[in-house]
Write a protein that holds these residues in place. Structure first.
Motif, PDB file in Angstrom:
ATOM      1  N   PRO A 112     -24.177  43.865 -12.634  1.00 25.06           N
ATOM      2  CA  PRO A 112     -24.239  42.615 -12.931  1.00 25.06           C
ATOM      3  C   PRO A 112     -23.211  41.550 -12.480  1.00 25.06           C
ATOM      4  O   PRO A 112     -23.365  40.317 -12.146  1.00 25.06           O
ATOM      5  CB  PRO A 112     -24.499  42.367 -14.625  1.00 25.06           C
ATOM      6  CG  PRO A 112     -24.923  43.767 -14.965  1.00 25.06           C
ATOM      7  CD  PRO A 112     -24.360  44.723 -13.643  1.00 25.06           C
ATOM      8  N   ARG A 113     -22.108  42.293 -12.503  1.00 21.88           N
ATOM      9  CA  ARG A 113     -20.927  41.470 -11.718  1.00 21.88           C
ATOM     10  C   ARG A 113     -20.946  40.909 -10.343  1.00 21.88           C
ATOM     11  O   ARG A 113     -20.064  40.079 -10.150  1.00 21.88           O
ATOM     12  CB  ARG A 113     -19.510  42.208 -12.136  1.00 21.88           C
ATOM     13  CG  ARG A 113     -19.090  42.481 -13.560  1.00 21.88           C
ATOM     14  CD  ARG A 113     -17.941  43.340 -13.795  1.00 21.88           C
ATOM     15  NE  ARG A 113     -17.613  43.333 -15.208  1.00 21.88           N
ATOM     16  CZ  ARG A 113     -16.982  42.483 -15.637  1.00 21.88           C
ATOM     17  NH1 ARG A 113     -16.314  41.471 -15.263  1.00 21.88           N
ATOM     18  NH2 ARG A 113     -16.767  42.753 -17.272  1.00 21.88           N
ATOM     19  N   PHE A 114     -22.133  41.718  -9.624  1.00 21.12           N
ATOM     20  CA  PHE A 114     -21.973  41.433  -8.315  1.00 21.12           C
ATOM     21  C   PHE A 114     -23.401  40.935  -7.794  1.00 21.12           C
ATOM     22  O   PHE A 114     -23.685  41.130  -6.472  1.00 21.12           O
ATOM     23  CB  PHE A 114     -21.708  42.866  -7.432  1.00 21.12           C
ATOM     24  CG  PHE A 114     -20.105  43.265  -7.621  1.00 21.12           C
ATOM     25  CD1 PHE A 114     -19.166  42.751  -6.827  1.00 21.12           C
ATOM     26  CD2 PHE A 114     -19.729  44.246  -8.770  1.00 21.12           C
ATOM     27  CE1 PHE A 114     -17.888  43.247  -6.709  1.00 21.12           C
ATOM     28  CE2 PHE A 114     -18.461  44.448  -8.704  1.00 21.12           C
ATOM     29  CZ  PHE A 114     -17.628  44.159  -7.976  1.00 21.12           C
ATOM     30  N   ALA A 115     -23.941  40.450  -8.559  1.00 23.72           N
ATOM     31  CA  ALA A 115     -25.705  40.206  -8.477  1.00 23.72           C
ATOM     32  C   ALA A 115     -25.593  38.935  -7.779  1.00 23.72           C
ATOM     33  O   ALA A 115     -26.612  38.683  -6.965  1.00 23.72           O
ATOM     34  CB  ALA A 115     -26.170  39.978 -10.025  1.00 23.72           C
ATOM     35  N   ASP A 116     -24.359  38.003  -7.423  1.00 27.81           N
ATOM     36  CA  ASP A 116     -24.574  37.058  -6.895  1.00 27.81           C
ATOM     37  C   ASP A 116     -24.158  37.070  -5.216  1.00 27.81           C
ATOM     38  O   ASP A 116     -24.047  35.922  -4.557  1.00 27.81           O
ATOM     39  CB  ASP A 116     -23.645  35.775  -7.673  1.00 27.81           C
ATOM     40  CG  ASP A 116     -22.356  36.131  -7.832  1.00 27.81           C
ATOM     41  OD1 ASP A 116     -21.891  37.351  -7.673  1.00 27.81           O
ATOM     42  OD2 ASP A 116     -21.353  35.043  -7.788  1.00 27.81           O
ATOM     43  N   LEU A 117     -23.636  38.218  -4.988  1.00 31.35           N
ATOM     44  CA  LEU A 117     -23.310  38.263  -3.560  1.00 31.35           C
ATOM     45  C   LEU A 117     -24.441  38.269  -2.850  1.00 31.35           C
ATOM     46  O   LEU A 117     -25.485  38.541  -2.923  1.00 31.35           O
ATOM     47  CB  LEU A 117     -22.564  39.795  -3.401  1.00 31.35           C
ATOM     48  CG  LEU A 117     -21.360  39.710  -4.165  1.00 31.35           C
ATOM     49  CD1 LEU A 117     -20.884  41.323  -3.912  1.00 31.35           C
ATOM     50  CD2 LEU A 117     -20.301  38.702  -3.926  1.00 31.35           C
ATOM     51  N   ASP A 118     -24.320  37.780  -1.549  1.00 32.83           N
ATOM     52  CA  ASP A 118     -25.165  37.288  -0.374  1.00 32.83           C
ATOM     53  C   ASP A 118     -24.991  38.655   0.636  1.00 32.83           C
ATOM     54  O   ASP A 118     -24.112  39.397   0.454  1.00 32.83           O
ATOM     55  CB  ASP A 118     -25.122  36.107   0.072  1.00 32.83           C
ATOM     56  CG  ASP A 118     -23.708  35.910   0.957  1.00 32.83           C
ATOM     57  OD1 ASP A 118     -22.984  36.657   1.316  1.00 32.83           O
ATOM     58  OD2 ASP A 118     -23.424  34.728   1.099  1.00 32.83           O
ATOM     59  N   ASP A 121     -21.564  38.894   2.053  1.00 35.94           N
ATOM     60  CA  ASP A 121     -20.529  39.416   1.014  1.00 35.94           C
ATOM     61  C   ASP A 121     -20.664  41.080   1.062  1.00 35.94           C
ATOM     62  O   ASP A 121     -19.797  41.827   1.185  1.00 35.94           O
ATOM     63  CB  ASP A 121     -20.751  38.980  -0.193  1.00 35.94           C
ATOM     64  CG  ASP A 121     -20.275  37.650  -0.104  1.00 35.94           C
ATOM     65  OD1 ASP A 121     -19.369  37.089   0.501  1.00 35.94           O
ATOM     66  OD2 ASP A 121     -20.708  36.758  -1.209  1.00 35.94           O
ATOM     67  N   TRP A 122     -21.930  41.547   0.981  1.00 39.69           N
ATOM     68  CA  TRP A 122     -22.134  42.831   0.904  1.00 39.69           C
ATOM     69  C   TRP A 122     -21.841  43.530   2.125  1.00 39.69           C
ATOM     70  O   TRP A 122     -21.220  44.759   2.118  1.00 39.69           O
ATOM     71  CB  TRP A 122     -23.858  43.290   0.538  1.00 39.69           C
ATOM     72  CG  TRP A 122     -24.117  43.088  -0.837  1.00 39.69           C
ATOM     73  CD1 TRP A 122     -24.747  42.328  -1.277  1.00 39.69           C
ATOM     74  CD2 TRP A 122     -23.426  43.874  -1.974  1.00 39.69           C
ATOM     75  NE1 TRP A 122     -24.788  42.477  -2.744  1.00 39.69           N
ATOM     76  CE2 TRP A 122     -24.122  43.541  -3.037  1.00 39.69           C
ATOM     77  CE3 TRP A 122     -22.627  44.953  -1.814  1.00 39.69           C
ATOM     78  CZ2 TRP A 122     -23.573  44.082  -4.450  1.00 39.69           C
ATOM     79  CZ3 TRP A 122     -22.365  45.770  -3.135  1.00 39.69           C
ATOM     80  CH2 TRP A 122     -22.709  45.128  -4.168  1.00 39.69           C
TER      81      TRP A 122
END
Length: 147
Positions: A112-118, A121-122
């Motif tokens: 959940p802490r990384f759910a907003d990465l595009d 970013d990945w």
């Protein structure tokens, strides 16, 4: 941020993420347990002293930890074929399963802490992980030696 600061920031962030993941996953096993199992997964048949050095702990502390891991069925100890006075430690299939479950629980806790990465970013994180892995191989892994 200059190069040394980037490396320091990565180390501090990695430690923070490990603590957060352990808390969020409600995993109260000592971090030293997972470090030792990871080391044994990468290079089986390590001596206790080598595990202690790689884990930055004392040999008596590692001996206690290995005893706990052995009683839990996660590792085995056997005579060192090259030195009958020494023993080597190996991870068991149960240890490999426990390590995989630990990693999955941490992934799930941190997701959940990384759910907003595009995608970009990945891609950056994947490349960073590759670079970090290449520069964090232990000397014994590079040379294929067990101390």
């Amino acid at each position: 941020m200059n190069s040394p600061d980037v490396i320091s920031s990565i180390v501090v962030s990695a430690h923070a993420l490990a603590r957060i993941a352990a808390q969020d996953a409600e995993n109260d096993a000592p971090a030293a347990q997972w470090r030792a199992l990871t080391l044994l997964e990468r290079t089986p048949g390590r001596r206790v002293g080598e595990l202690a050095r790689a884990s930055r702990t004392t040999q008596p502390g590692m001996t206690r930890l290995v005893g706990d891991l052995e009683r839990a069925g996660l590792v085995t100890r056997s005579p060192d074929p090259s030195d009958s006075r020494a023993t080597v430690v190996d991870i068991t299939p149960e240890g490999l399963r426990a390590l995989a479950e630990w990693r999955e629980s941490f992934r799930a806790a941190l997701a959940p802490r990384f759910a907003d990465l595009d995608t970009a970013d990945w891609d950056a994180l994947r490349r960073s992980a590759e670079i970090l892995a290449a520069h964090s191989i232990e000397e014994s892994e590079q040379t294929g030696e067990n101390a």
